[in-house]
Design a protein around this motif. Structure first.
Motif, PDB file in Angstrom:
ATOM      1  N   LEU A 174       0.835  -1.203   0.000  1.00 14.46           N
ATOM      2  CA  LEU A 174       0.000   0.000   0.000  1.00 14.46           C
ATOM      3  C   LEU A 174       0.870   1.253   0.000  1.00 14.46           C
ATOM      4  O   LEU A 174       0.627   2.198  -0.760  1.00 14.46           O
ATOM      5  CB  LEU A 174      -0.899   0.022   1.241  1.00 14.46           C
ATOM      6  CG  LEU A 174      -2.083  -0.937   1.275  1.00 14.46           C
ATOM      7  CD1 LEU A 174      -2.863  -0.755   2.567  1.00 14.46           C
ATOM      8  CD2 LEU A 174      -2.987  -0.671   0.079  1.00 14.46           C
ATOM      9  N   MET A 175       1.885   1.249   0.839  1.00 22.15           N
ATOM     10  CA  MET A 175       2.743   2.420   0.941  1.00 22.15           C
ATOM     11  C   MET A 175       3.536   2.623  -0.336  1.00 22.15           C
ATOM     12  O   MET A 175       3.819   3.753  -0.741  1.00 22.15           O
ATOM     13  CB  MET A 175       3.714   2.278   2.131  1.00 22.15           C
ATOM     14  CG  MET A 175       3.068   2.313   3.486  1.00 22.15           C
ATOM     15  SD  MET A 175       2.051   3.769   3.774  1.00 22.15           S
ATOM     16  CE  MET A 175       3.313   4.964   4.151  1.00 22.15           C
ATOM     17  N   ARG A 176       3.907   1.505  -0.977  1.00 21.60           N
ATOM     18  CA  ARG A 176       4.661   1.604  -2.237  1.00 21.60           C
ATOM     19  C   ARG A 176       3.845   2.389  -3.263  1.00 21.60           C
ATOM     20  O   ARG A 176       4.353   3.285  -3.919  1.00 21.60           O
ATOM     21  CB  ARG A 176       4.963   0.198  -2.755  1.00 21.60           C
ATOM     22  CG  ARG A 176       5.984   0.159  -3.875  1.00 21.60           C
ATOM     23  CD  ARG A 176       6.176  -1.263  -4.342  1.00 21.60           C
ATOM     24  NE  ARG A 176       6.504  -2.151  -3.215  1.00 21.60           N
ATOM     25  CZ  ARG A 176       6.190  -3.445  -3.172  1.00 21.60           C
ATOM     26  NH1 ARG A 176       5.528  -4.004  -4.171  1.00 21.60           N
ATOM     27  NH2 ARG A 176       6.505  -4.171  -2.140  1.00 21.60           N
ATOM     28  N   ASN A 177       2.560   2.059  -3.350  1.00 19.64           N
ATOM     29  CA  ASN A 177       1.696   2.781  -4.281  1.00 19.64           C
ATOM     30  C   ASN A 177       1.512   4.229  -3.862  1.00 19.64           C
ATOM     31  O   ASN A 177       1.472   5.133  -4.689  1.00 19.64           O
ATOM     32  CB  ASN A 177       0.325   2.103  -4.358  1.00 19.64           C
ATOM     33  CG  ASN A 177       0.430   0.764  -5.041  1.00 19.64           C
ATOM     34  OD1 ASN A 177       1.358   0.535  -5.809  1.00 19.64           O
ATOM     35  ND2 ASN A 177      -0.498  -0.124  -4.740  1.00 19.64           N
ATOM     36  N   GLY A 195       8.610   0.859  -0.743  1.00 19.23           N
ATOM     37  CA  GLY A 195       7.464   0.955   0.160  1.00 19.23           C
ATOM     38  C   GLY A 195       7.874   0.836   1.602  1.00 19.23           C
ATOM     39  O   GLY A 195       7.080   1.106   2.496  1.00 19.23           O
ATOM     40  N   MET A 196       9.105   0.412   1.828  1.00 19.87           N
ATOM     41  CA  MET A 196       9.579   0.352   3.208  1.00 19.87           C
ATOM     42  C   MET A 196      10.197   1.690   3.558  1.00 19.87           C
ATOM     43  O   MET A 196      11.124   2.159   2.888  1.00 19.87           O
ATOM     44  CB  MET A 196      10.624  -0.746   3.364  1.00 19.87           C
ATOM     45  CG  MET A 196      10.050  -2.128   3.201  1.00 19.87           C
ATOM     46  SD  MET A 196      11.242  -3.332   3.738  1.00 19.87           S
ATOM     47  CE  MET A 196      11.208  -4.469   2.383  1.00 19.87           C
ATOM     48  N   SER A 197       9.699   2.313   4.627  1.00 20.54           N
ATOM     49  CA  SER A 197      10.187   3.634   4.984  1.00 20.54           C
ATOM     50  C   SER A 197       9.846   3.915   6.434  1.00 20.54           C
ATOM     51  O   SER A 197       9.159   3.129   7.087  1.00 20.54           O
ATOM     52  CB  SER A 197       9.536   4.692   4.104  1.00 20.54           C
ATOM     53  OG  SER A 197       8.160   4.745   4.411  1.00 20.54           O
ATOM     54  N   LEU A 217      10.390  -3.244   8.506  1.00 20.64           N
ATOM     55  CA  LEU A 217       9.524  -2.332   7.760  1.00 20.64           C
ATOM     56  C   LEU A 217      10.182  -1.019   7.330  1.00 20.64           C
ATOM     57  O   LEU A 217       9.670  -0.335   6.460  1.00 20.64           O
ATOM     58  CB  LEU A 217       8.274  -1.996   8.585  1.00 20.64           C
ATOM     59  CG  LEU A 217       7.401  -3.183   8.950  1.00 20.64           C
ATOM     60  CD1 LEU A 217       6.268  -2.723   9.855  1.00 20.64           C
ATOM     61  CD2 LEU A 217       6.840  -3.845   7.704  1.00 20.64           C
ATOM     62  N   ALA A 218      11.306  -0.644   7.952  1.00 19.86           N
ATOM     63  CA  ALA A 218      11.824   0.691   7.669  1.00 19.86           C
ATOM     64  C   ALA A 218      12.793   0.700   6.489  1.00 19.86           C
ATOM     65  O   ALA A 218      13.230   1.755   6.054  1.00 19.86           O
ATOM     66  CB  ALA A 218      12.482   1.291   8.897  1.00 19.86           C
ATOM     67  N   ASP A 265      11.558   8.138   3.213  1.00 16.27           N
ATOM     68  CA  ASP A 265      12.783   7.449   2.814  1.00 16.27           C
ATOM     69  C   ASP A 265      12.978   6.171   3.610  1.00 16.27           C
ATOM     70  O   ASP A 265      12.545   6.059   4.749  1.00 16.27           O
ATOM     71  CB  ASP A 265      13.999   8.360   3.047  1.00 16.27           C
ATOM     72  CG  ASP A 265      14.152   9.365   1.930  1.00 16.27           C
ATOM     73  OD1 ASP A 265      13.390   9.241   0.944  1.00 16.27           O
ATOM     74  OD2 ASP A 265      14.986  10.264   2.067  1.00 16.27           O
ATOM     75  N   SER A 266      13.684   5.247   2.977  1.00 14.47           N
ATOM     76  CA  SER A 266      14.094   4.048   3.692  1.00 14.47           C
ATOM     77  C   SER A 266      15.181   4.425   4.694  1.00 14.47           C
ATOM     78  O   SER A 266      16.022   5.271   4.411  1.00 14.47           O
ATOM     79  CB  SER A 266      14.626   3.041   2.670  1.00 14.47           C
ATOM     80  OG  SER A 266      15.427   2.093   3.304  1.00 14.47           O
ATOM     81  N   ALA A 267      15.152   3.808   5.880  1.00 16.37           N
ATOM     82  CA  ALA A 267      16.120   4.189   6.904  1.00 16.37           C
ATOM     83  C   ALA A 267      16.434   3.020   7.801  1.00 16.37           C
ATOM     84  O   ALA A 267      15.680   2.058   7.881  1.00 16.37           O
ATOM     85  CB  ALA A 267      15.562   5.346   7.736  1.00 16.37           C
ATOM     86  N   ARG A 268      17.594   3.123   8.475  1.00 19.61           N
ATOM     87  CA  ARG A 268      18.020   2.053   9.366  1.00 19.61           C
ATOM     88  C   ARG A 268      18.157   2.618  10.784  1.00 19.61           C
ATOM     89  O   ARG A 268      18.832   3.618  10.986  1.00 19.61           O
ATOM     90  CB  ARG A 268      19.367   1.513   8.877  1.00 19.61           C
ATOM     91  CG  ARG A 268      19.892   0.379   9.711  1.00 19.61           C
ATOM     92  CD  ARG A 268      21.306   0.044   9.313  1.00 19.61           C
ATOM     93  NE  ARG A 268      21.352  -0.718   8.065  1.00 19.61           N
ATOM     94  CZ  ARG A 268      22.414  -1.471   7.720  1.00 19.61           C
ATOM     95  NH1 ARG A 268      23.464  -1.546   8.504  1.00 19.61           N
ATOM     96  NH2 ARG A 268      22.407  -2.136   6.590  1.00 19.61           N
TER      97      ARG A 268
END
Lengths: 292, 244, 285
Positions: free
Chosen positions: C127-130, C137-139, C218-219, C231-234
């Motif tokens: 869903l988030m990717r869209n 979509g992971m962020s 998920l991030a 943004d994707s993050a760690r």
């Protein structure tokens, strides 16, 4: 004006509750919808017959059995280590600790409770590295190490629940036995502990639930994706939460993914079951235990 | 003299609750303690069985001598076994406090604490204690019921029986009837009078009429200090009659 | 006053001291392994530079930032929801519903985070990717609501607990004057129990900082400095979980002690604040 604000807050509160429950039920419904079909005997035992697997006559390769067994052994050992220390520490805090030592201990246990589980796991890993310098190639991350770390993780919960259970006893009950000539330890064993036993037991079960669900600690201390049924405390092992994590990142096909959903449902049921048990004991067991 | 205090002072945290108390209490009498709430009545009572030591932040100075086992003993002597003292000095509280166990186990509890386990002996002592408080006939058929299922008055008599089972020489009572209805109170008062032959009773009470009915001596606690008087007040002839 | 010590007391005391020492031992391990970094003066480098092993940079600043952003964002979502729910459970709902809801929230505390994350990975991430329109979509934005769901029950229970401690003397007095349920909460309970709300926030923030599985799954785990919440993050916790594959003597491995130490000190600080404010407010009463 005031009235508008009041009704806005009421409305907002119900909305918040609705949102929370929606989120919860959506995720769980999704989980069940995806995973319900995979919950069959083969999910647990793969191609091996259940009897062979349970009697350890044959290894189970493509089922959850080794992971479930690993989780149960993990829980049992960690709790075996943590319960005596935790309950004893809680008794000390509630019944003996006085003066300036008490806030110091309180803060220490709060900090221990606050340490993220991944850091506890990291400390366990560092312990093995340190020991490895002295005993090269003998010590590696293993089931025992995970148990020790998990025990450390739940220790503050056990201390706290025991302590609060004892401290919340009515002062009158507390004075009753000493007035009749009970020593401090008689008062604790004969009156105070039986009085708070249901709270302590439910605290223990809640801690068990935390052992069952924790993934971060075991990730660093010896869990692997395939190890079979755990044969020794010094060996590597499988566990249910790690299996779920592993599937989420490494699944190769829809079948494995479905197994992941099945495992998630089983872990969910296990944890909710433990929690339900804890709540039930808190409510029911008091009278039952005391009247035997 | 059964009990004698010498410059007894009591502190709760920084606050001095009792100052320089010198009391002489005779044996086999009922002494009533009165005073405004918060004046330290219960504290004074707890000085006699050292129960205040279970409460955080309490401190005491001075001496309390008590005639126990035929000897005059300083109960604050560090070599004195505390638990022996508490077995010789019974206590009953304002709220009935039966423990969550059966009636017979409640009574047998002090015996268990004193490591008396002989079943026959325990049974006998339980029965005689219950008879002493006139509860035996009411509960003999349900000795295994939970003690908390009894009525308030019965519970208080149960607690009295429990305090008596070790044959104390002194009995401390902290407003023993204030949570009971008049009938139950009357029953307790009657019991206390009958106990005078065996015990020295010290009782905190709020009720002037109760004190006049049963007390021999009257200690008033005010601003941390005590005054003692015989209860045969001349301006109260009815009281004198009841005394004789 | 002389006090006699019984053998059992020594036993209990030993257990408490042992547990206390373990708390210190965890710190000791992290400190001991991090010491070379501290001595060589690389600490500032590690703390405040970015992560680029190719260029010899092993900074954990991006992770620190991601952890704080994710925890704050999830608190921003979770706190109002938790407060609202605790209002409902304390007073607004009918009595029977309150009991049911309270039991449900208790059960929620037992749901494994890995299960939440697993379900969200396959439900929420697409869903988030869209929605975001780029990336996997992971962020941070994907992880935040799930983390909010994870920490909400803890906070709700803490709030409800401190609301219920307000003496019935006050609430009964107010009710006798004809105040409505929401008025009771806003004008009687909240003014009495707001220190509990602050403590609940501290606890919730500590949990959010310390959680591993949600952010790990998920991030997105990108080591780049996050520029936006999409943004994707760690996070620090995920970094510890991920770096392990490396050699024990490498800089990568050393950087995780700094992560561990930062997490330890941050949560210890939160707990210290928690204790101090509890002590302060109980004295102020």
């Amino acid at each position: 004006m005031r009235k508008t604000i009041e009704s806005c807050i009421t409305f907002f509160s119900w909305g918040a509750l609705f949102l929370l429950l929606m989120a919860l039920f959506t995720l769980i419904a999704y989980l069940i919808q995806k995973g319900a079909d995979s919950i069959q005997l083969s999910l647990f035992f793969g191609d091996t017959t259940p009897l062979d697997a349970l009697l350890l006559r044959r290894q189970v390769f493509d089922g959850l059995f080794p992971a479930i067994a690993g989780t149960f052994i993990l829980i049992a050992c960690s709790m075996l280590i943590a319960i005596p220390i935790g309950v004893a520490g809680g008794i000390y805090m509630a019944e003996y600790c006085k003066g300036k030592l008490k806030p110091l201990f309180n803060l220490t246990f709060d900090i221990l409770a606050g340490i993220p589980s991944i850091v506890v796991g990291l400390a366990g890993l560092l312990l093995t590295i340190l020991l490895n310098r002295h005993f090269p190639r003998q010590i590696a991350p293993c089931l025992l190490l995970s148990c020790l770390c998990l025990a450390l993780l739940v220790l503050p919960y056990l201390i706290r629940t025991t302590q609060t259970a004892l401290e919340s006893i009515d002062p009158l009950i507390r004075k009753t036995a000493p007035a009749l000539g009970a020593s401090r330890s008689q008062n604790i064993t004969l009156v105070l502990l039986p009085h708070s036993i249901s709270d302590i037991i439910s605290g223990i079960i809640l801690a068990t639930g935390r052992c069952a669900e924790d993934t971060a600690v075991i990730m660093l201390t010896g869990v692997v994706a395939t190890a079979g049924f755990p044969r020794s405390l010094l060996g590597q092992y499988e566990a249910l939460p790690f299996y779920i994590y592993y599937i989420s990142s490494q699944y190769t096909g829809p079948e494995e993914l479905a197994n992941g959903f099945g495992a998630a449902i089983i872990l969910l049921l296990l944890c909710i079951g433990l929690l339900g048990l804890a709540l039930w004991i808190q409510r029911r067991f008091t009278t039952f235990l005391l009247f035997r | 003299m059964k009990i004698q205090t010498q410059s007894l002072c009591f502190y709760y945290h920084r606050q001095q609750v009792l100052r320089d108390i010198n009391l002489h209490l005779p044996a086999n009498k009922i002494t009533a303690i009165t005073g405004p709430s918060g004046s330290g009545k219960s504290t004074l009572l707890m000085a006699f069985n050292r129960l205040w030591e279970e409460i955080d932040g309490c401190r005491i100075s001075g001496e309390v001598f008590m005639h126990l086992n035929g000897q005059n003993t300083n109960i604050y002597n560090p070599t004195l076994p505390l638990l022996e003292l508490r077995r010789k000095v019974g206590m009953v509280f304002q709220q009935p406090n039966p423990l969550p166990m059966s009636i017979s186990k409640n009574i047998a509890f002090p015996l268990r604490l004193a490591h008396i386990h002989d079943k026959r002996l325990v049974g006998q002592k339980v029965e005689s204690a219950l008879r002493k408080v006139a509860l035996w006939d009411e509960v003999k058929d349900r000795l295994n019921d939970d003690g908390r299922l009894l009525s308030g008055g019965q519970q208080q008599r149960l607690c009295l029986a429990r305090a008596l089972v070790l044959r104390p020489e002194v009995l401390l009572l902290d407003e023993p009837t204030s949570s009971l209805d008049p009938d139950a109170s009357a029953a307790i008062e009657e019991l206390l009078l009958s106990l005078k032959t065996k015990c020295t009773l010290i009782m905190v009470s709020h009720y002037q009429d109760q004190i006049q009915r049963i007390a021999d001596l009257h200690v008033q606690v005010l601003n941390g200090q005590c005054s003692i008087s015989s209860n045969s007040l001349p301006e109260n002839p009815s009281n004198r009659l009841s005394m004789n | 006053m002389l006090r006699s010590y019984s053998p059992s007391e020594y036993l209990f005391f030993t257990a408490a001291v042992f547990s206390g020492l373990l708390t210190a031992a965890v710190f000791g391990f992290l400190f001991f392994f991090g010491l070379p970094l501290l001595q060589s003066g690389q600490l500032a480098d590690v703390l405040f530079s970015s992560w680029a092993p190719g260029k010899g940079l092993y900074g954990i600043y991006p992770m620190l930032l991601s952890s704080l952003t994710l925890a704050t964002l999830s608190m921003l979502i979770s706190f109002p929801i938790s407060l609202g729910c605790s209002f409902i459970i304390t007073a607004l709902a009918p009595l029977r519903l309150r009991r049911v809801l309270l039991a449900l929230i208790r059960v929620m505390t037992g749901i494994p985070t890995v299960v939440y994350s697993f379900a969200a990975l396959f439900f929420l991430v697409p869903l988030m990717r869209n929605l975001i329109g780029h990336g996997s979509g992971m962020s941070i934005l994907t992880a935040a609501p799930v983390l909010a769901l994870v920490i909400a029950p803890t906070m709700i229970l803490f709030f409800v607990n401190s609301f219920n401690k307000v003496s019935p003397r006050f609430t009964l007095a107010a009710e006798a004057l004809g105040c409505s349920k929401i008025q009771k909460i806003l004008y009687i309970i909240l003014p009495q129990a707001w220190p509990g709300v602050i403590n609940g926030i501290l606890l919730g923030f500590g949990r959010a900082m310390g959680d591993t599985m949600v952010s790990l799954m998920l991030a997105g785990n990108s080591t780049a400095m996050p520029e936006a919440v999409t943004d994707s993050a760690r996070t620090l916790t995920a970094h510890i979980a991920l770096v392990l594959a490396f050699d024990f003597d490498s800089m990568e491995f050393k950087s995780i002690f700094v992560c561990g130490l930062s997490l330890y000190l941050l949560t210890a600080l939160l707990m210290l604040l928690f204790r101090l404010s509890t002590a302060y407010f109980s004295q102020a009463r």
